[in-house]
Design an enzyme around this catalytic site. Structure first.
Site, PDB file in Angstrom:
ATOM      1  N   GLU A   1      45.758  85.295-106.639  1.00  0.00           N
ATOM      2  CA  GLU A   1      45.291  85.747-105.335  1.00  0.00           C
ATOM      3  C   GLU A   1      44.934  84.531-104.490  1.00  0.00           C
ATOM      4  OE1 GLU A   1      43.732  90.074-105.603  1.00  0.00           O
ATOM      5  OE2 GLU A   1      42.059  88.721-105.926  1.00  0.00           O
TER       6      GLU A   1
ATOM      7  N   GLY B   1      42.583  89.741 -97.521  1.00  0.00           N
ATOM      8  CA  GLY B   1      41.999  90.389 -96.354  1.00  0.00           C
ATOM      9  C   GLY B   1      42.465  89.825 -95.025  1.00  0.00           C
TER      10      GLY B   1
ATOM     11  N   GLU C   1      35.909  86.394-104.791  1.00  0.00           N
ATOM     12  CA  GLU C   1      34.679  86.793-104.095  1.00  0.00           C
ATOM     13  C   GLU C   1      33.474  86.645-105.011  1.00  0.00           C
ATOM     14  OE1 GLU C   1      36.111  90.613-102.813  1.00  0.00           O
ATOM     15  OE2 GLU C   1      37.496  89.622-101.425  1.00  0.00           O
TER      16      GLU C   1
ATOM     17  N   HIS D   1      37.189  87.180-109.907  1.00  0.00           N
ATOM     18  CA  HIS D   1      37.685  87.382-108.544  1.00  0.00           C
ATOM     19  C   HIS D   1      37.082  86.299-107.636  1.00  0.00           C
ATOM     20  CE1 HIS D   1      38.508  89.096-104.636  1.00  0.00           C
ATOM     21  NE2 HIS D   1      39.411  89.874-105.235  1.00  0.00           N
TER      22      HIS D   1
ATOM     23  N   ASN E   1      41.788  97.387-106.209  1.00  0.00           N
ATOM     24  CA  ASN E   1      40.416  96.873-106.256  1.00  0.00           C
ATOM     25  C   ASN E   1      39.692  97.404-105.024  1.00  0.00           C
ATOM     26  OD1 ASN E   1      38.045  95.466-106.314  1.00  0.00           O
ATOM     27  ND2 ASN E   1      38.976  93.426-106.081  1.00  0.00           N
ATOM     28  N   TRP E   2      38.844  98.386-105.250  1.00  0.00           N
ATOM     29  CA  TRP E   2      38.187  99.048-104.111  1.00  0.00           C
ATOM     30  C   TRP E   2      37.032  98.216-103.556  1.00  0.00           C
ATOM     31  CZ3 TRP E   2      37.658 104.876-105.944  1.00  0.00           C
ATOM     32  CH2 TRP E   2      38.936 105.397-106.166  1.00  0.00           C
ATOM     33  N   LYS E   3      36.663  97.147-104.277  1.00  0.00           N
ATOM     34  CA  LYS E   3      35.554  96.270-103.853  1.00  0.00           C
ATOM     35  C   LYS E   3      34.312  97.133-103.566  1.00  0.00           C
ATOM     36  CE  LYS E   3      38.908  92.869-102.418  1.00  0.00           C
ATOM     37  NZ  LYS E   3      39.278  91.758-101.550  1.00  0.00           N
TER      38      LYS E   3
ATOM     39  N   GLY F   1      43.741  95.195-102.449  1.00  0.00           N
ATOM     40  CA  GLY F   1      42.414  95.469-101.901  1.00  0.00           C
ATOM     41  C   GLY F   1      42.500  96.549-100.846  1.00  0.00           C
ATOM     42  N   GLY F   2      42.512  96.145 -99.581  1.00  0.00           N
ATOM     43  CA  GLY F   2      42.449  97.086 -98.459  1.00  0.00           C
ATOM     44  C   GLY F   2      43.432  98.245 -98.558  1.00  0.00           C
TER      45      GLY F   2
HETATM   46  P1  13P Z   1      43.487  92.556 -99.862  1.00  0.00           P
HETATM   47  O1  13P Z   1      44.635  93.345-100.434  1.00  0.00           O
HETATM   48  O2  13P Z   1      42.559  93.373 -99.022  1.00  0.00           O
HETATM   49  O3  13P Z   1      43.938  91.291 -99.212  1.00  0.00           O
HETATM   50  O4  13P Z   1      42.561  92.122-101.120  1.00  0.00           O
HETATM   51  C1  13P Z   1      43.160  91.505-102.212  1.00  0.00           C
HETATM   52  C2  13P Z   1      42.155  91.376-103.285  1.00  0.00           C
HETATM   53  O5  13P Z   1      41.207  90.604-103.182  1.00  0.00           O
HETATM   54  C3  13P Z   1      42.324  92.239-104.457  1.00  0.00           C
HETATM   55  O6  13P Z   1      41.486  91.854-105.507  1.00  0.00           O
END
Ligand code: 13P
Length: 251
Positions: free
Chosen positions: A168, A174, A98, A96, A11-13, A229-230
């Site tokens: 999650e 993060g 977020e 998600h 997930n590149w956000k 994510g990251g």
């Molecule tokens: P991180 O791997 O950066 O903690 O993010 C997880 C995430 O929200 C994937 O959707």
């Protein structure tokens, strides 16, 4: 075929311009990704078309980060399932944390989006997870089972089986610190048991999954893959996580 074939999704956000996204996909394509492991990337909407082109002929799947529940209409700024299908999108992340927190997405809307995605042949990756406060109050299980049941309300078990859930824990996203593998597995076993059809569905872990903790997480019985994510923004670390799923693909 293994119904719970491992899935590693990035997930590149809100990262990567079109040029950066192209470069990241090229770097990913230069790696030898493990066979038996499904790999997907979720770029921002602006880069979906370019990434689709870069992925042509590869086994890496294209994923969207969200979508609207309606096919078309007066919804400024939104993107629909048919629009995503046209670009070759096969997975979509729904709910998600977020978006639940920042865009007021609620359980009912997520349920409608799950149904819309299924109608258009896109596999939903439904994200669920408890906040830090809920975690501290011992409320993780009621929270995630409620979110899971709500997301799949009215969906036939045969369709639920084809969906993916991502557990999650919000407090791990993060943060650099993932949940303990055994603790995540316990929660994920409850998610698997709370809705008919999830017994055979893939459940991913997300929240600071990285190359150095992925093997332990992916060794758990209920962790079928990761939503990263990251660590998905570097081809090397994302590829290393996919490599950790190789052993699971053989079991
Ligand atoms: P991180 O791997 O950066 O903690 O993010 C997880 C995430 O929200 C994937 O959707």
């Amino acid at each position: 075929m293994n119904a719970r074939r491992p899935l590693i999704a990035g997930n590149w956000k809100m990262h990567e311009t079109i040029a950066q996204a192209r470069a990241l996909v090229r770097a990913l394509r230069a790696l030898t990704l493990p066979s038996g492991v499904d790999v997907a990337v979720a770029p921002p909407f602006t880069a979906l078309a370019a990434v689709a082109g870069e992925l042509s002929g590869s086994s890496i799947a294209l994923c969207a980060q969200t979508m609207h529940e309606r096919d078309e209409g007066p919804y400024t700024g939104e993107i629909s399932a048919p629009m995503l299908r046209e670009l070759g999108v096969t997975y979509v992340i729904l709910g998600h944390s977020e978006r639940r927190a920042g865009c007021a997405e609620n359980d009912a809307a997520i349920n409608r989006k799950v149904q819309a995605a299924l109608t258009h042949g896109i596999t939903p990756i439904v994200a669920v997870g408890e906040t830090r406060d809920e975690h501290s109050a011992g409320q993780a299980l009621p929270k995630v089972t409620h979110q899971t049941r709500a997301a799949f309300a009215g969906v036939a078990a045969a369709a639920v089986e084809r969906c993916v859930v991502a557990y999650e824990p919000v407090w791990a996203i993060g943060s650099g610190l993932s949940d303990e593998p055994a603790s995540a597995d316990r929660v994920m076993a409850e998610i698997r048991a709370c809705t008919t059809g999830l017994g055979d569905a893939r459940i991913l872990y997300g929240g600071s999954m990285k190359a150095d903790n992925a093997a332990l997480l992916l060794a758990q019985p209920n962790i079928d893959g990761g939503l990263i994510g990251g660590a998905s923004l570097s081809a090397a670390s994302f590829g290393a996580i996919a490599e950790c799923a190789r052993t699971r693909a053989l079991t």
